[in-house]
Design an enzyme around this catalytic site. Sequence first.
Site, PDB file in Angstrom:
ATOM      1  N   LYS A   1       0.832  -1.219   0.000  1.00 28.99           N
ATOM      2  CA  LYS A   1       0.000   0.000   0.000  1.00 28.99           C
ATOM      3  C   LYS A   1       0.860   1.261   0.000  1.00 28.99           C
ATOM      4  CE  LYS A   1      -3.212   0.077   3.204  1.00 28.99           C
ATOM      5  NZ  LYS A   1      -3.975  -0.225   4.439  1.00 28.99           N
TER       6      LYS A   1
ATOM      7  N   LYS B   1       2.594   2.336   2.434  1.00 26.60           N
ATOM      8  CA  LYS B   1       2.359   3.012   3.714  1.00 26.60           C
ATOM      9  C   LYS B   1       3.365   2.466   4.722  1.00 26.60           C
ATOM     10  CE  LYS B   1      -2.078   4.824   4.892  1.00 26.60           C
ATOM     11  NZ  LYS B   1      -3.313   4.699   5.661  1.00 26.60           N
TER      12      LYS B   1
END
Length: 130
Positions: free
Chosen positions: A44, A46
């Site tokens: 992701k 992240k």
Amino acid sequence: MKKVITYGTFDLLHWGHINLLRRAKELGDYLIVGLSSDEFNQIKNKKSYHSYENRKMILEAIRYVDEVIPEHNWEQKIEDVQKHNIDVFVMGDDWKGKFDYLKEYCEVVYLPRTVGISTSKIKNDLFSVK
Ligand code: C2G
């Protein structure tokens, strides 16, 4: 028993997350959180401050959360909905429309995001503090 599921990283837990979890739980009787694994966070793009295990521990301490399962990939939602007999899938409306394919399997609800707070805001504000 009406079962609800939602997904996320939930890193640096804040009141926007709590608002989401509270409203998600209000849609049923049992709330499962699909918590992004550390490896999936990389997919992701992240970076989470807390490890999966510590983010899981924090979420399990929240009164609205009944169960935490790992989110390993984008593709597992249909299987999760079927395996856990989910009635309602919930996400913040920054994801509006992205998970409409789940409407074949359960109700899909996008809740308004809480304005004024985000993990990146926390990081930016802390970074700028001298
Ligand atoms: N959220 C919110 N208000 C905020 C911040 C977050 O309502 N101010 C919601 C998001 O919309 C999301 C949930 O809180 O529904 C978790 O946020 P994140 O941890 O940022 O989740 P995200 O990285 O978007 O992961 O497969 C779905 C993904 O795992 C979602």
